[in-house]
Write a protein that holds these residues in place. Structure first.
Motif, PDB file in Angstrom:
ATOM      1  N   SER A  34       0.812  -1.210   0.000  1.00  0.00           N
ATOM      2  CA  SER A  34       0.000   0.000   0.000  1.00  0.00           C
ATOM      3  C   SER A  34       0.851   1.268   0.000  1.00  0.00           C
ATOM      4  CB  SER A  34      -0.925   0.008   1.222  1.00  0.00           C
ATOM      5  OG  SER A  34      -1.559   1.259   1.365  1.00  0.00           O
ATOM      6  N   TYR A  35       0.705   2.060  -1.041  1.00  0.00           N
ATOM      7  CA  TYR A  35       1.329   3.384  -1.095  1.00  0.00           C
ATOM      8  C   TYR A  35       0.781   4.278   0.018  1.00  0.00           C
ATOM      9  CZ  TYR A  35       2.066   8.126  -3.065  1.00  0.00           C
ATOM     10  OH  TYR A  35       2.384   9.452  -3.266  1.00  0.00           O
ATOM     11  N   GLU A  36      -0.526   4.200   0.232  1.00  0.00           N
ATOM     12  CA  GLU A  36      -1.146   5.037   1.259  1.00  0.00           C
ATOM     13  C   GLU A  36      -0.573   4.720   2.641  1.00  0.00           C
ATOM     14  OE1 GLU A  36      -5.570   6.325   2.943  1.00  0.00           O
ATOM     15  OE2 GLU A  36      -5.385   4.780   1.408  1.00  0.00           O
ATOM     16  N   THR A  37      -0.452   3.443   2.949  1.00  0.00           N
ATOM     17  CA  THR A  37       0.049   3.060   4.273  1.00  0.00           C
ATOM     18  C   THR A  37       1.537   3.320   4.411  1.00  0.00           C
ATOM     19  OG1 THR A  37      -1.645   1.349   4.499  1.00  0.00           O
ATOM     20  CG2 THR A  37       0.320   1.132   5.876  1.00  0.00           C
ATOM     21  N   ASP A  38       2.315   2.855   3.448  1.00  0.00           N
ATOM     22  CA  ASP A  38       3.776   2.878   3.580  1.00  0.00           C
ATOM     23  C   ASP A  38       4.377   4.254   3.343  1.00  0.00           C
ATOM     24  OD1 ASP A  38       3.331   0.185   3.840  1.00  0.00           O
ATOM     25  OD2 ASP A  38       4.353  -0.394   1.989  1.00  0.00           O
ATOM     26  N   VAL A  39       3.847   4.975   2.379  1.00  0.00           N
ATOM     27  CA  VAL A  39       4.457   6.246   1.977  1.00  0.00           C
ATOM     28  C   VAL A  39       3.700   7.438   2.547  1.00  0.00           C
ATOM     29  CG1 VAL A  39       5.163   7.689   0.031  1.00  0.00           C
ATOM     30  CG2 VAL A  39       5.380   5.190  -0.102  1.00  0.00           C
ATOM     31  N   LEU A  40       2.412   7.541   2.248  1.00  0.00           N
ATOM     32  CA  LEU A  40       1.655   8.673   2.773  1.00  0.00           C
ATOM     33  C   LEU A  40       1.596   8.638   4.299  1.00  0.00           C
ATOM     34  CD1 LEU A  40      -1.260   8.966   0.194  1.00  0.00           C
ATOM     35  CD2 LEU A  40       1.083   9.846   0.105  1.00  0.00           C
ATOM     36  N   GLY A  41       1.565   7.417   4.837  1.00  0.00           N
ATOM     37  CA  GLY A  41       1.575   7.292   6.298  1.00  0.00           C
ATOM     38  C   GLY A  41       2.866   7.778   6.919  1.00  0.00           C
ATOM     39  N   ALA A  42       3.972   7.709   6.170  1.00  0.00           N
ATOM     40  CA  ALA A  42       5.255   8.219   6.661  1.00  0.00           C
ATOM     41  C   ALA A  42       5.402   9.710   6.399  1.00  0.00           C
ATOM     42  CB  ALA A  42       6.401   7.457   5.996  1.00  0.00           C
ATOM     43  N   ILE A  43       4.736  10.212   5.365  1.00  0.00           N
ATOM     44  CA  ILE A  43       4.820  11.641   5.060  1.00  0.00           C
ATOM     45  C   ILE A  43       4.004  12.476   6.041  1.00  0.00           C
ATOM     46  CG2 ILE A  43       4.107  13.388   3.373  1.00  0.00           C
ATOM     47  CD1 ILE A  43       4.957  11.472   1.174  1.00  0.00           C
ATOM     48  N   ASP A  44       2.845  11.999   6.439  1.00  0.00           N
ATOM     49  CA  ASP A  44       1.948  12.796   7.282  1.00  0.00           C
ATOM     50  C   ASP A  44       2.611  13.342   8.553  1.00  0.00           C
ATOM     51  OD1 ASP A  44      -0.168  12.792   5.560  1.00  0.00           O
ATOM     52  OD2 ASP A  44      -1.214  11.104   6.495  1.00  0.00           O
ATOM     53  N   PRO A  45       3.405  12.529   9.289  1.00  0.00           N
ATOM     54  CA  PRO A  45       4.035  13.080  10.496  1.00  0.00           C
ATOM     55  C   PRO A  45       5.057  14.183  10.209  1.00  0.00           C
ATOM     56  CG  PRO A  45       4.018  10.677  10.550  1.00  0.00           C
ATOM     57  CD  PRO A  45       3.638  11.078   9.170  1.00  0.00           C
ATOM     58  N   LEU A  46       5.516  14.277   8.962  1.00  0.00           N
ATOM     59  CA  LEU A  46       6.512  15.297   8.615  1.00  0.00           C
ATOM     60  C   LEU A  46       5.884  16.674   8.441  1.00  0.00           C
ATOM     61  CD1 LEU A  46       8.551  13.267   5.954  1.00  0.00           C
ATOM     62  CD2 LEU A  46       9.038  13.522   8.400  1.00  0.00           C
ATOM     63  N   ARG A  47       4.564  16.737   8.330  1.00  0.00           N
ATOM     64  CA  ARG A  47       3.884  18.010   8.065  1.00  0.00           C
ATOM     65  C   ARG A  47       4.064  19.022   9.191  1.00  0.00           C
ATOM     66  NH1 ARG A  47       0.099  17.596   3.816  1.00  0.00           N
ATOM     67  NH2 ARG A  47      -0.208  15.458   3.064  1.00  0.00           N
ATOM     68  N   SER A  48       4.356  18.551  10.389  1.00  0.00           N
ATOM     69  CA  SER A  48       4.534  19.482  11.506  1.00  0.00           C
ATOM     70  C   SER A  48       5.854  20.240  11.420  1.00  0.00           C
ATOM     71  CB  SER A  48       4.465  18.727  12.841  1.00  0.00           C
ATOM     72  OG  SER A  48       5.523  17.779  12.932  1.00  0.00           O
ATOM     73  N   ARG A  49       6.812  19.707  10.650  1.00  0.00           N
ATOM     74  CA  ARG A  49       8.141  20.332  10.573  1.00  0.00           C
ATOM     75  C   ARG A  49       8.506  20.857   9.194  1.00  0.00           C
ATOM     76  NH1 ARG A  49      12.391  16.481  11.817  1.00  0.00           N
ATOM     77  NH2 ARG A  49      10.961  14.775  11.275  1.00  0.00           N
ATOM     78  N   PHE A  50       7.861  20.304   8.166  1.00  0.00           N
ATOM     79  CA  PHE A  50       8.212  20.674   6.788  1.00  0.00           C
ATOM     80  C   PHE A  50       6.949  20.973   5.991  1.00  0.00           C
ATOM     81  CE2 PHE A  50      11.242  17.346   8.243  1.00  0.00           C
ATOM     82  CZ  PHE A  50      12.361  18.156   8.396  1.00  0.00           C
ATOM     83  N   ASP A  51       7.139  21.601   4.854  1.00  0.00           N
ATOM     84  CA  ASP A  51       6.028  21.822   3.938  1.00  0.00           C
ATOM     85  C   ASP A  51       5.866  20.589   3.055  1.00  0.00           C
ATOM     86  OD1 ASP A  51       5.592  24.342   4.956  1.00  0.00           O
ATOM     87  OD2 ASP A  51       6.752  25.359   3.401  1.00  0.00           O
ATOM     88  N   VAL A  52       4.647  20.129   2.933  1.00  0.00           N
ATOM     89  CA  VAL A  52       4.341  18.986   2.082  1.00  0.00           C
ATOM     90  C   VAL A  52       3.455  19.475   0.943  1.00  0.00           C
ATOM     91  CG1 VAL A  52       3.239  16.723   1.941  1.00  0.00           C
ATOM     92  CG2 VAL A  52       4.572  17.340   3.973  1.00  0.00           C
ATOM     93  N   THR A  53       3.904  19.237  -0.277  1.00  0.00           N
ATOM     94  CA  THR A  53       3.233  19.746  -1.463  1.00  0.00           C
ATOM     95  C   THR A  53       2.734  18.596  -2.330  1.00  0.00           C
ATOM     96  OG1 THR A  53       4.717  21.661  -1.497  1.00  0.00           O
ATOM     97  CG2 THR A  53       3.514  21.174  -3.527  1.00  0.00           C
ATOM     98  N   GLU A  54       1.475  18.675  -2.747  1.00  0.00           N
ATOM     99  CA  GLU A  54       0.983  17.738  -3.747  1.00  0.00           C
ATOM    100  C   GLU A  54       1.350  18.303  -5.120  1.00  0.00           C
ATOM    101  OE1 GLU A  54      -3.136  15.668  -5.428  1.00  0.00           O
ATOM    102  OE2 GLU A  54      -3.141  16.678  -3.483  1.00  0.00           O
ATOM    103  N   TYR A  55       2.246  17.615  -5.822  1.00  0.00           N
ATOM    104  CA  TYR A  55       2.764  18.174  -7.065  1.00  0.00           C
ATOM    105  C   TYR A  55       2.190  17.503  -8.321  1.00  0.00           C
ATOM    106  CZ  TYR A  55       6.079  14.203  -7.335  1.00  0.00           C
ATOM    107  OH  TYR A  55       6.657  12.954  -7.412  1.00  0.00           O
ATOM    108  N   GLY A  56       1.281  16.569  -8.132  1.00  0.00           N
ATOM    109  CA  GLY A  56       0.671  15.923  -9.290  1.00  0.00           C
ATOM    110  C   GLY A  56      -0.272  14.822  -8.848  1.00  0.00           C
ATOM    111  N   ARG A  57      -1.006  14.318  -9.822  1.00  0.00           N
ATOM    112  CA  ARG A  57      -1.923  13.207  -9.558  1.00  0.00           C
ATOM    113  C   ARG A  57      -1.939  12.298 -10.778  1.00  0.00           C
ATOM    114  NH1 ARG A  57      -5.687  12.092  -5.796  1.00  0.00           N
ATOM    115  NH2 ARG A  57      -7.401  10.712  -6.362  1.00  0.00           N
ATOM    116  N   LEU A  58      -1.865  11.013 -10.520  1.00  0.00           N
ATOM    117  CA  LEU A  58      -1.882  10.011 -11.571  1.00  0.00           C
ATOM    118  C   LEU A  58      -3.201   9.255 -11.494  1.00  0.00           C
ATOM    119  CD1 LEU A  58       1.719   8.644 -10.930  1.00  0.00           C
ATOM    120  CD2 LEU A  58       1.038  10.199 -12.778  1.00  0.00           C
TER     121      LEU A  58
END
Length: 307
Positions: A34-58
């Protein structure tokens, strides 16, 4: 002809794939993680310290995927820009998780010294299916070019375009696996109507420099850091690694832009592509992730020290 290794169950030797063969190939691809579990789940906690940008959609028949990049929050226009990319080939697991681990544990160390952009999983459909290509049987890492046929490549190019010319360093995190030989190179030969010719998978970590802008001291600095964690791949009996001459221990060169490779997109002075070997009996998956993190840190450190 009796000695030819046909090499792949789809298509006929000497005949490039058409729509029917591509459809058959696609029908065989199975979601395995799962991309949602493995990747997005790891990105979400980073939002408190960094800017997270959605740069595209497939948007594919098998699902839609939002593409995200993590960037320095206090971006300063007078600081150099560095880029860390992973998951251009979705099956290359440590590239994805190495980029995420770097962002989590070390990206903040460069606050006030560099602007850092991390795109950890460029090919989420392929990540879920442990595949090299996208659903159209296109290799994103031969597609970083104008009017790219790969949505994954085109999206990343749009992300970096406003900063092109400002990048100091770009490191692209990859793996070379046994499945390169058993599956992906065979599929490539079949797709293109060529006869598969067996090769040799190097045992260890190596780097791909830019033949048109070689930076040997930079490459050696990265290798020195990685060698503390895992072994460096030796040359084969021909003095090569995956068919390319070894120009220095653990280093080969490709013409990055000509081949449409990811590491060509920024026009940075310092560029490299890492290749770890997760199938080695001398390395664990965790070591491979740590090697990717060490490579990213060493690359940024060298670039900042040498300008």
């Amino acid at each position: 002809m009796d000695n030819i290794d046909v090499g792949y169950p789809i298509g006929e030797v000497g005949q490039a794939w058409g729509k029917a063969e591509r459809d058959e190939w696609l029908s065989r691809q199975v979601r395995q993680r799962s991309y949602e579990t493995d990747v997005l789940g790891a990105i979400d906690p980073l939002r408190s310290r960094f800017d997270v940008t959605e740069y595209g959609r497939l948007d594919y028949a098998q699902g839609s995927f939002s593409l995200f990049a993590v960037r320095t929050r206090d971006w300063q226009d007078d600081l150099p820009v560095t880029l860390v990319t992973g998951g251009v080939h979705g099956y290359e697991t440590s590239g994805v998780h190495g980029a995420l681990r770097f962002a989590e544990q070390h990206m903040g160390d460069y606050a006030g010294r560099a602007n850092i952009l991390v795109a950890p999983c460029i090919s989420p459909w392929a990540y879920e299916r442990i595949q090299r290509w996208n659903p159209d049987a296109i290799d994103p890492n031969r597609s970083f070019q104008e009017n790219s046929p790969s949505g994954e490549s085109a999206a990343l190019m749009r992300l970096v375009a406003p900063l092109r010319g400002r990048f100091l360093m770009h490191i692209d995190l990859h793996e070379t696996t046994d499945s390169d030989e058993t599956e992906f190179r065979r599929a490539l030969a079949a797709r293109d109507g060529k006869v598969f010719e067996p090769g040799e998978i190097p045992d260890g970590f190596y780097l791909v420099d830019d033949a048109e802008n070689p930076q040997p001291a930079f490459q050696q600095s990265v290798l020195a850091a990685v060698s503390q964690l895992t072994h460096i791949a030796p040359a084969d009996a021909k003095g090569e690694i995956i068919g390319s001459p070894v120009v220095a221990p653990g280093v080969i060169e490709y013409a990055l832009k000509k081949l449409g490779l990811c590491a060509s997109i920024t026009a940075a002075r310092y560029t490299t592509t890492t290749e770890v070997y997760p199938d080695s009996p001398r390395a664990t998956p965790e070591q491979c992730i740590q090697a990717q993190v060490a490579a990213a840190r060493a690359a940024i450190d060298y670039a900042l020290a040498h300008g």
